[in-house]
Design a protein around this motif. Structure first.
Motif, PDB file in Angstrom:
ATOM      1  N   VAL A 199       0.830  -1.205   0.000  1.00  0.00           N
ATOM      2  CA  VAL A 199       0.000   0.000   0.000  1.00  0.00           C
ATOM      3  C   VAL A 199       0.867   1.259   0.000  1.00  0.00           C
ATOM      4  O   VAL A 199       0.490   2.297  -0.546  1.00  0.00           O
ATOM      5  N   PHE A 200       2.071   1.158   0.580  1.00  0.00           N
ATOM      6  CA  PHE A 200       2.933   2.330   0.729  1.00  0.00           C
ATOM      7  C   PHE A 200       4.011   2.418  -0.357  1.00  0.00           C
ATOM      8  O   PHE A 200       5.029   3.076  -0.156  1.00  0.00           O
ATOM      9  N   PHE A 258       3.981   4.144  -2.778  1.00  0.00           N
ATOM     10  CA  PHE A 258       4.155   5.543  -3.181  1.00  0.00           C
ATOM     11  C   PHE A 258       5.409   6.154  -2.563  1.00  0.00           C
ATOM     12  O   PHE A 258       5.925   7.152  -3.077  1.00  0.00           O
ATOM     13  N   GLY A 284       2.517  12.029  -1.907  1.00  0.00           N
ATOM     14  CA  GLY A 284       2.257  10.597  -2.006  1.00  0.00           C
ATOM     15  C   GLY A 284       0.796  10.218  -1.949  1.00  0.00           C
ATOM     16  O   GLY A 284       0.422   9.133  -2.414  1.00  0.00           O
ATOM     17  N   MET A 285      -0.072  11.078  -1.420  1.00  0.00           N
ATOM     18  CA  MET A 285      -1.477  10.714  -1.245  1.00  0.00           C
ATOM     19  C   MET A 285      -2.178  10.348  -2.549  1.00  0.00           C
ATOM     20  O   MET A 285      -2.908   9.350  -2.605  1.00  0.00           O
ATOM     21  N   LEU A 298      -1.199   6.971  -3.444  1.00  0.00           N
ATOM     22  CA  LEU A 298      -1.835   5.993  -2.557  1.00  0.00           C
ATOM     23  C   LEU A 298      -3.230   5.657  -3.072  1.00  0.00           C
ATOM     24  O   LEU A 298      -3.623   4.479  -3.107  1.00  0.00           O
ATOM     25  N   THR A 324      -2.853   3.414  -6.067  1.00  0.00           N
ATOM     26  CA  THR A 324      -2.473   2.052  -5.697  1.00  0.00           C
ATOM     27  C   THR A 324      -3.647   1.290  -5.106  1.00  0.00           C
ATOM     28  O   THR A 324      -3.875   0.116  -5.444  1.00  0.00           O
TER      29      THR A 324
END
Length: 445
Positions: A68-69, A71, A241-242, A245, A248
């Motif tokens: 999930v991370f 990014f 990054g949001m 996210l 993704t």
């Protein structure tokens, strides 16, 4: 009349050298990552079926939490590459450190949730009574390595942004070797069982994070960049990054929906679907390596104020994506007599698998364009558009996929829905690339 074509050929050769220099090591590092789980599975498998089943549940939960991370790598690559293009290496490394601090904070937060929640997560995932204790043990111990895993992601993004994909390859190889040795020693030599496998992975990930930090800290000292946490910089990294996210999570939702639909089609279909997904993941590594090269090159060109170079690199990478997709499609067709028996001997699974597998081969050139343009727009820092485009794709795909069982469809029809999903992604990314709105120059976007 001959100078322009000669200049064009020279430009293509230059881009080709850059793409190869960045993509080949990136591919090696990407392939090394899933080998961690494969080694753990091979070693734990000899302890017994309950232990292996527990590892399967825990590893799926762990990889979901970490992926999930992703990014952290993508956003950091783009931000660092822009500053490299602008000639400000000190600021580039400072930006990278903000991403690393963000990774550490997120990792601590995930551990704080996952360690106490491990029994509940394992139960929700449906582990059997015999597998659950092993899954809980592995998940709790291995979750302690999540901060290191996320630091590795962010630091990988720093080095990619610095146009260095060789160091991540070397670190991945070293981590893979250490993981195997530690697992063997702790599982069997120390007699720790599945707990030894989890500790081996934690120590290997911590070693990889340390190796990355040594490289980054040396670069920071060389270019007089601060290593202290900067709250404003960390917030900026999180904000950048949001959107990625969201992208993704939307992509993960597509894959989960496809798997859920395949499960509703019956055991034969879900078995065939899982085999296809394993091949899909393998081809994705090859195409993602080109996308990683795209992130680094595009970010650097835009940071250097070279929009023409960014557009030329984009065109050349699309050509690489199409050619790679054609090659992978041909390879899938030629290798299917060898590939399919490795996974199943059931004739009904083979029968369900073959038409969908051939469809996957046909759409590889589309996948090549999608991966490349995804990387180009990430390198340009065009995260909000990527998030919106993936949400549109999810909204188109979901009703089509969910209609497959009620309409009496089979696995091939589900993969036609997956083909539609890829076509929508290509259309949205192609329109953005053609518009030129992603071409925003400067050290920051």
């Amino acid at each position: 009349m001959t100078q322009a074509p000669a200049a064009s050929r020279s430009s293509r050769r230059r881009h080709d050298r850059e793409i190869i220099a960045l993509a080949v090591p990136a591919f090696g590092a990407l392939v090394a990552e899933p080998l961690f789980v494969m080694v753990d599975s091979a070693i734990v498998g000899h302890l017994g079926t309950p232990q292996l089943a527990g590892l399967g549940v825990a590893a799926a939960l762990l990889m979901t939490a970490v992926s999930v991370f992703v990014f952290l790598a993508y956003a950091t690559t783009a931000a660092v590459a822009r500053r490299v293009g602008a000639g400000d290496l000190s600021s580039a490394i400072r930006q990278g450190m903000d991403g690393i601090w963000l990774a550490l904070l997120l990792g601590i937060a995930v551990v704080a949730f996952m360690f106490p929640a491990a029994p509940w997560l394992v139960e929700v995932f449906g582990a059997s009574g015999t597998a659950a204790p092993h899954a809980i043990t592995y998940l709790r111990i291995s979750s302690l390595g999540i901060p290191a895993m996320l630091v590795v992601m962010a630091a990988t993004g720093v080095l990619r942004g610095l146009q260095d994909t060789r160091t991540p390859l070397y670190v991945a190889i070293g981590g893979f070797a250490a993981n195997g040795a530690l697992n063997l020693g702790l599982v069997y030599g120390a007699g720790l069982g599945i707990a030894g496998s989890a500790w081996g992975t934690v120590f290997a990930q911590a070693g990889m994070a340390t190796a990355y930090l040594v490289v980054v800290i040396r670069g920071a000292r060389r270019h007089d960049a601060s290593l202290r946490p900067d709250p404003a910089g960390i917030r900026a990294s999180a904000q950048a990054g949001m959107p990625l996210l969201v992208r993704t999570l939307s992509l993960r939702a597509v894959l989960l929906i496809a798997t859920a639909v395949a499960a509703r089609l019956g055991d034969t279909s879900i078995a065939a679907h899982q085999i296809i997904l394993s091949l899909w993941s393998l081809t994705a590594f090859a195409l993602d390596a080109i996308a990683i090269a795209g992130q680094a090159i595009i970010g650097r060109c835009l940071g250097a104020g070279d929009p023409a170079g960014a557009r030329a690199a984009c065109r050349r990478m699309v050509e690489w994506g199409i050619a790679s997709g054609v090659g992978l499609g041909v390879l899938i067709v030629l290798a299917r007599p060898v590939f399919i028996p490795l996974f199943t001997s059931d004739p009904t699974v083979k029968e369900a698998l073959l038409p969908a597998l051939l469809l996957v081969a046909v759409i590889q050139p589309i996948a090549g364009v999608v991966f490349v343009l995804d990387g180009v727009l990430m390198g340009a820092g065009d995260g909000p558009y990527l998030a919106g485009a993936m949400l549109v794709t999810l909204m188109v795909f979901t009703p089509v996929a969910l209609l497959v069982p009620p309409l009496g469809g089979d696995l091939t029809m589900l993969w036609w829905a997956m083909t539609l999903m890829m076509a929508v992604r290509m259309a949205t990314l192609w329109l953005r690339a053609r518009s030129g709105r992603w071409v925003v120059t400067g050290a920051t976007r």
